[in-house]
Scaffold this motif. Sequence first.
Motif, short mmCIF file in Angstrom:
data_model
loop_
_atom_site.label_atom_id
_atom_site.label_comp_id
_atom_site.label_asym_id
_atom_site.label_seq_id
_atom_site.Cartn_x
_atom_site.Cartn_y
_atom_site.Cartn_z
N TYR A 1 0.33 -1.26 -0.11
CA TYR A 1 -0.02 -0.05 0.38
C TYR A 1 1.12 1.24 0.19
CZ TYR A 1 -4.16 -1.95 0.80
OH TYR A 1 -5.68 -3.64 0.81
N SER A 2 2.01 1.04 0.68
CA SER A 2 2.67 2.29 0.63
C SER A 2 3.64 2.61 -0.16
CB SER A 2 4.06 2.04 2.00
OG SER A 2 4.82 3.38 1.24
N THR A 3 3.63 1.35 -1.23
CA THR A 3 4.17 2.04 -3.31
C THR A 3 2.96 2.29 -3.62
OG1 THR A 3 5.75 0.07 -2.61
CG2 THR A 3 4.65 0.64 -5.19
N VAL A 4 1.84 1.64 -3.42
CA VAL A 4 0.51 2.42 -4.24
C VAL A 4 0.51 4.13 -4.16
CG1 VAL A 4 -1.94 2.63 -4.41
CG2 VAL A 4 -0.79 0.53 -4.25
N SER A 5 0.64 3.84 -2.52
CA SER A 5 0.97 5.57 -2.84
C SER A 5 2.21 6.57 -2.82
CB SER A 5 0.92 5.61 -0.84
OG SER A 5 1.02 7.02 -0.32
N GLN A 6 3.21 5.71 -2.63
CA GLN A 6 4.50 5.88 -3.29
C GLN A 6 4.84 6.64 -4.70
OE1 GLN A 6 7.30 7.91 -1.18
NE2 GLN A 6 5.39 7.79 0.37
N VAL A 7 4.49 5.85 -4.99
CA VAL A 7 4.54 5.95 -6.80
C VAL A 7 4.13 7.09 -7.62
CG1 VAL A 7 3.79 4.18 -9.08
CG2 VAL A 7 5.30 3.58 -7.08
N SER A 8 2.70 6.92 -6.52
CA SER A 8 1.53 8.44 -7.63
C SER A 8 2.44 9.74 -6.84
CB SER A 8 0.29 7.99 -6.44
OG SER A 8 -0.18 7.28 -7.42
N TYR A 9 3.63 10.25 -6.16
CA TYR A 9 3.80 11.31 -5.79
C TYR A 9 5.18 11.33 -6.85
CZ TYR A 9 4.46 11.15 -0.76
OH TYR A 9 3.69 11.07 0.44
N ILE A 10 4.93 9.93 -7.70
CA ILE A 10 5.41 10.66 -9.00
C ILE A 10 5.03 10.81 -9.24
CG2 ILE A 10 7.32 9.15 -11.07
CD1 ILE A 10 8.21 7.12 -8.44
N LEU A 11 4.46 10.00 -10.69
CA LEU A 11 2.73 10.39 -11.00
C LEU A 11 2.06 12.00 -10.84
CD1 LEU A 11 0.60 7.35 -11.01
CD2 LEU A 11 2.72 7.92 -12.66
N PHE A 12 1.94 12.70 -9.22
CA PHE A 12 1.89 13.72 -9.23
C PHE A 12 2.48 14.77 -9.79
CE2 PHE A 12 2.00 17.46 -6.17
CZ PHE A 12 1.01 18.06 -6.52
N GLY A 13 3.81 15.20 -9.69
CA GLY A 13 4.91 14.85 -10.22
C GLY A 13 4.78 15.43 -11.59
N LEU A 14 4.74 14.55 -12.63
CA LEU A 14 4.87 14.59 -13.69
C LEU A 14 3.22 15.37 -14.48
CD1 LEU A 14 5.06 10.53 -14.99
CD2 LEU A 14 6.72 12.64 -14.44
N ALA A 15 2.18 14.98 -13.31
CA ALA A 15 1.42 15.75 -13.87
C ALA A 15 0.89 16.96 -13.75
CB ALA A 15 -0.44 15.16 -13.04
N LEU A 16 1.69 17.98 -13.21
CA LEU A 16 1.79 19.43 -12.51
C LEU A 16 2.05 19.78 -14.42
CD1 LEU A 16 3.67 19.80 -9.23
CD2 LEU A 16 0.70 20.43 -9.53
N LEU A 17 2.88 19.77 -14.80
CA LEU A 17 3.69 19.24 -16.29
C LEU A 17 4.15 20.73 -15.65
CD1 LEU A 17 0.26 19.38 -18.34
CD2 LEU A 17 1.69 17.81 -18.37
N GLU A 18 5.38 20.65 -15.10
CA GLU A 18 6.22 22.04 -14.64
C GLU A 18 7.73 21.27 -13.92
OE1 GLU A 18 7.73 25.02 -11.94
OE2 GLU A 18 7.56 22.74 -11.37
N PRO A 19 8.40 22.43 -14.91
CA PRO A 19 9.76 21.67 -14.59
C PRO A 19 10.43 21.05 -13.11
CG PRO A 19 9.28 23.49 -15.99
CD PRO A 19 8.52 23.12 -15.54
N ALA A 20 10.12 22.09 -11.73
CA ALA A 20 10.65 21.47 -11.11
C ALA A 20 10.43 20.37 -10.53
CB ALA A 20 10.86 22.63 -10.13
#
Length: 504
Positions: free
Chosen positions: A311-330
């Motif tokens: 379940y932790s992986t479910v959460s943590q990998v979506s950290y990555i997807l959140f960063g990708l979805a912002l479409l912002e360099p940083a």
Amino acid sequence: MIYTMIFPILFPIIAGLFLLVMKEPENRKILTGMTGAALLISGGSMVYALLRIRGEAVILFHLTSTLPIYLKPDELGLLFAAVVTIVWVLAGFFSFSYMRPHKGGREKGEKRFYGFYLMVFGILTGLNFAGNLITFYLFYELMTLLSMPLVIHTKSREAIMAAFKYMFYSFSGAYMALFGLYFLYRFGNTLTFTAGGVLDQSMVAGNEGLLLMTAFIMIIGFGVKAGMFPLHAWLPTAHPVAPAPASALLSAVIVKGGVLGIIRVVYYMFGADFIRGTWVQTAWLTLTLVTIFMGSMLAYREKVLKKRLAYSTVSQVSYILFGLALLEPAALEGGILHVVCHAFIKCALFLIAGAVIHKTGRERADEWTGIGKEMPVTMWCFVFLSLALTGIPPTGGFISKWYLILGALHSETGIFSWLGPVVLLVSALLTAGYLLPIAMKGFFPGEDYKYEKNAENRRKKLSAEEIPIVVLTVLAVGLGIWPNPLIKYILGIVSFVLQEGVGI
């Protein structure tokens, strides 16, 4: 140069096939020796390839006259390949001790496990080296097929059902991605990875709605492998039944195949500008934040440790997807950083869970009382890895989450620019809540705990199981202390993918 690129793919596949068809050796050391040599040769060839490959392309064959299956790794693919290699080799050597029964005899299916283990290593290398989306899709499907036996290893009813669930979810997601391939080729005339996207603007006019729906379907499709809500349920089902090395790989790198697929689709096929500000970005951001909070909360409530880590992986990998979805360099930089950090952290945590379960049989988190006295090195690694996953400085997890939050605050995404950091911080508190109490009870069991010393407890040298765990822990912490070389490399990737009209 063609051999430099193809050898890291073909050799582990051939070595794995050889293990599958060879006669079962009477001496287990022969099997582990052959597998270890194959891992070292594969890892060494990968290091050589990473140092030598500079934009070369190798065409393997043609599906049609205009659809080549070819390899052309770029900086992003090479980074993913490097992470896969480190994790795969270390988890492989851990498995030699893990798969060894304590009370004599032989582990059933050990030869089969190593055979598929090596084959998936080669397939993942091909996935990372893919030069276009159709090549990526071919290796993506093979990754699912060949990793399924790692889940089904014990052949118990639970393992069989988990493997079927893993395949059903994965193939459903892959078919959603395949649906999008047809439209991308129709409106782009190519599936070659190109910074800024491949869409022909003259053909896009009037079809924006159809293409946005296609982009969303592909994001959901690849998001299945990445464990994004609502198609995340295979993860907590598959992890507890798989051997610890397989669980480590599922969580650390195989789910990242879905992440890489989303990066390729969003940034190299459609282009960030096409999706920015649309309902697709809004829906995607919403799903990532729901997944982050939901995964953390379910992990906090779960008692079985491997399932908690799933379940932790479910959460943590979506950290990555959140960063990708912002479409912002940083934010994109933070997302790619978290790919690396999470791979090392979560692989080590699953290996620790496997080591403790293998030695003591304690599968529940509330049963780890006093483990710090029985396995001090292992539990100290658990402490540092827990801090890293929570995002406490000076660990790698802190650096990646710093960039994610910074990117969110600088993004022009309305409510998500502040809601995202809030959800990430709440998730960090929940992460501390489901990991750090385990370490505290492990080292401070209370007055009622009785500790019996024996010869195994008194050993001072690192065991074979502990060496890979220690190396991964050092990497997870070291990325926070010396992050600049990796940050500089990722900055180059971010600068490239946000350009327009430059193919790899």
